[in-house]
Structure formats: C-alpha cells, structure tokens
Design an enzyme around this catalytic site. Structure first.
Site, PDB file in Angstrom:
ATOM      1  N   LYS A   1       0.836  -1.193   0.000  1.00  0.00           N
ATOM      2  CA  LYS A   1       0.000   0.000   0.000  1.00  0.00           C
ATOM      3  C   LYS A   1       0.882   1.258   0.000  1.00  0.00           C
ATOM      4  CE  LYS A   1      -3.162  -3.032   0.283  1.00  0.00           C
ATOM      5  NZ  LYS A   1      -3.904  -3.461  -0.902  1.00  0.00           N
TER       6      LYS A   1
ATOM      7  N   LYS B   1     -13.346  -7.979  -6.733  1.00  0.00           N
ATOM      8  CA  LYS B   1     -13.617  -8.303  -5.322  1.00  0.00           C
ATOM      9  C   LYS B   1     -15.060  -8.781  -5.222  1.00  0.00           C
ATOM     10  CE  LYS B   1      -9.839  -6.357  -3.078  1.00  0.00           C
ATOM     11  NZ  LYS B   1      -9.443  -4.955  -3.063  1.00  0.00           N
TER      12      LYS B   1
END
Ligand code: MG
Length: 368
Positions: free
Chosen positions: A165, A265
C-alpha cells in the site's frame, strides 16, 4: 428446490495488527462480518459471507449488508437457489445497487447449487485448473523498511506475491517503490496499491518517475474518469479494483483500455454470478486478473479462490488470504489455506465450509 429459511449472523473479526490503508489515512482494527445460512426444502443448506474492509474504505458497510438482506428477504424466500440468475434478478429488482449486500446470498446459493450437483463451485463456474492461486499479502503502508519487514514476515510463510500500500506523500511513495523493488526477490510479484489516494497530478508524477521499473499500480486515483485521463499521460500498467463495481465498468475499462488488470472483489461486485462475467470480459480483452474477497474469514477467501482457480494461469495474478490477518478462525480445519504461498480449492461439492456454531453465536436475524 426452494429457499425456506435465511439466518443472518454478525461477527467481529479482529485483525492481529492495526492496519493503515494507503496514505495512512484509514486505520482498521476489526472487521464487521456477516455470515448467512440459507436452508432449502431439500435439506441442503449453504453458507455465504460478506465482510467489508471496515465502513470507511468503499461504499459498503457491515450493518448495510444486514439491512439489505432484511429488505430482500421476502424476494429471496421461495427461490430455487440453483437458478442463480433468477435469484440475482429477484434481488436486483427488490433492491437496486447495494451489491455488497447481495454477495453473501449469491455465495450461499452457489454453495447449495454445487452441493446439489455434486461439484465444487470452481467446476460449476467453468472448471478448476489443478494449480492453486498465488496469495498476495496485504502490506500496510509505512516507512520503506517497515514495509519490507512485513513482506519478509509473509515470505517466511511462503508468500511470493505482495500488495504494497502506497499513496501518501509522493516523494516518499517514489522512495518506497524504489526501495521495495530493489529488495524484490527473483520471481516475486509486487503490486503497488494506491487505494485512490493520489490526485491526477500526483499519480502522473509518481508513475512516470518509476516507469523504468515495470511495476503495476492499482487504483491510483478516485474515479474511472481520473484513470482514463491518467492512462493518456503515463505508461505504467494500471490495475483497477475500487472503480470496478458493475459489468458496465468492466466493459468500459476493457474496451477503452483504461487499465491492464482487473481486481475483482466478490463482495464489492455482488458475488460470484456477477464476478464470473467480469472474469470473462477480462479474458476476452487479454487482461490479467486478481480475484479476492473484500476481507473476512476463510469462507470469504475460499469463495474467491474458487473463481480464481477457473482463470487460466497466464491471466491469473493472485488472490488474498485475509484469514491470515485475523486472530480468530471461523471454520478450523476447513477451506482453502495457505500452502507454500498458494490457495487451492478442494473437490468438495459447493465450497465445503460450515462456520463454527459456537463462534457464530445466536443469529442476528432469521427470515422464513
Ligand atoms: Mg486494491
């Protein structure tokens, strides 16, 4: 076969370490999970899970799943769970949008359909590749050395893929990316996930600066319009996940060449029925794919692993095992588990997981 009862359970899933999302702007310590048990008049029952990554990451939240199921329950009861498109349409007519609330219902129906057919979900979705799917770790943002220590902790568990990230101060981001690339081992796959934290200007500066590294950046900016603008002024490959919600998003991204990778997702897009169509759009356009849950237990990971394992290996970049970030195990000994950095689904019909009764406790709601 008819659906005769829907039981909804709420469970807090604590993370083993606090987690900062890209830019350090969002902190997570516990996930609000919803487990759904669907029972049929044929005696077959199925389980689905919906676990958003907190309430602040995308427009999906735990209480919203449970409220959505309450709204849709009367339209779901009486449906044949093997007729997935009928269940999907009933939910879409009853409650437009709110895909994250529909996913656990869709997933439980796939579990039932698989059991009724005597096939694992992956075979119902087109057929299982024998080879398991690489698990990408989720590396919280921070100083470069801190991030590398997290990567190393996953290496010790066999992981070869890592979603790192980034997305804060752009000078630090360039330093983070260059440092992590210098420390990437041969054969490892790193994805740099911005989670929408950059402006267009910031994204173009970072992506052009690191263009020599051949990295892939995920969801650099907020919207698809941002990414379309960015695509014209950068060459670094892009993966889109938060902006991939509907099938229309998928066709636009693929046909207009806005990105090179789909991050599908299941809970964000509404479950396996809708996710499988996105898989097909990606494959038809030569795009590679990550398939993941939005978070959750071994049940959520296993549901995603079933779809992942239907994707040809050259197009299948990875999945996620959020279960490895939790302090509790909702279904000990069951489902897809990390073995040498891969999740592999079994040939048990459906997904083969029954969450632990005692851990679930009393239902939050029952509809029948
Ligand atoms: Mg992402």
């Amino acid at each position: 076969m008819k659906i005769v009862k829907i039981s909804v359970f709420q469970k807090d899933l604590p993370l083993s370490h606090p987690y900062w999302l890209s830019g350090g702007r969002l902190k997570f310590e516990v996930l609000d999970a919803t487990f759904v048990k669907i029972e049929t008049d044929a005696g077959i029952l199925g389980w689905g899970e919906g676990t958003p990554w907190g309430h602040t990451y995308v427009p999906a939240h735990g209480p919203g799943i449970r409220a959505g199921i309450e709204t849709m329950a009367s339209a779901i009861l009486g449906q044949d769970p093997r007729r997935l498109a009928h269940v999907e349409r009933a939910m879409d007519l009853c409650l437009p949008g709110h895909f994250y609330a529909k996913a656990p219902i869709d997933l439980a129906c796939w579990d039932i359909a698989g059991q009724a057919a005597g096939l694992p979900i992956a075979d119902m979705l087109g057929g299982r590749d024998e080879e398991g799917t690489w698990i990408a770790s989720s590396v919280s943002t921070g100083e470069p050395e801190y991030m590398l220590r997290i990567v190393e902790s996953y290496r010790r568990r066999g992981y070869k893929a890592h979603s790192c990230k980034v997305g804060g101060d752009i000078e630090k981001d360039i330093a983070r990316i260059r440092f992590l690339e210098e420390n990437r081992l041969p054969g490892e796959r790193f994805l740099y996930d911005v989670n929408r934290a950059w402006t267009r200007r910031e994204a173009s500066i970072v992506m052009n600066n690191v263009a020599d590294l051949g990295i892939t950046v995920e969801q650099p900016c907020e919207t698809l319009d941002d990414i379309a603008a960015l695509r014209k002024i950068t060459s670094t490959p892009i993966s889109v996940d938060e902006s991939l919600v509907t099938l229309q998003d998928a066709t636009r991204i693929a046909r207009d060449g806005l990105a090179e990778v789909f991050g599908i997702k299941l809970n964000r897009v509404g479950g396996l029925t809708k996710a499988a169509r996105m898989r097909d759009v990606a494959l038809a356009h030569g795009m590679q794919i990550y398939v993941m849950a939005t978070g959750g237990s071994v049940l959520a990971d296993t549901e995603a692993a079933h779809l992942a394992q239907t994707i040809p290996q050259e197009f299948r970049l990875g999945t996620w095992a959020c279960q490895d970030m939790l302090t509790i195990d909702m279904a000990p000994g069951q489902g897809a588990r990390n073995v040498n950095g891969k999740l592999t689904v079994s040939d048990t019909p459906g997904h083969g997981i029954v969450p632990d009764d005692e851990m679930l406790g009393d239902p939050f709601a029952v509809y029948q």
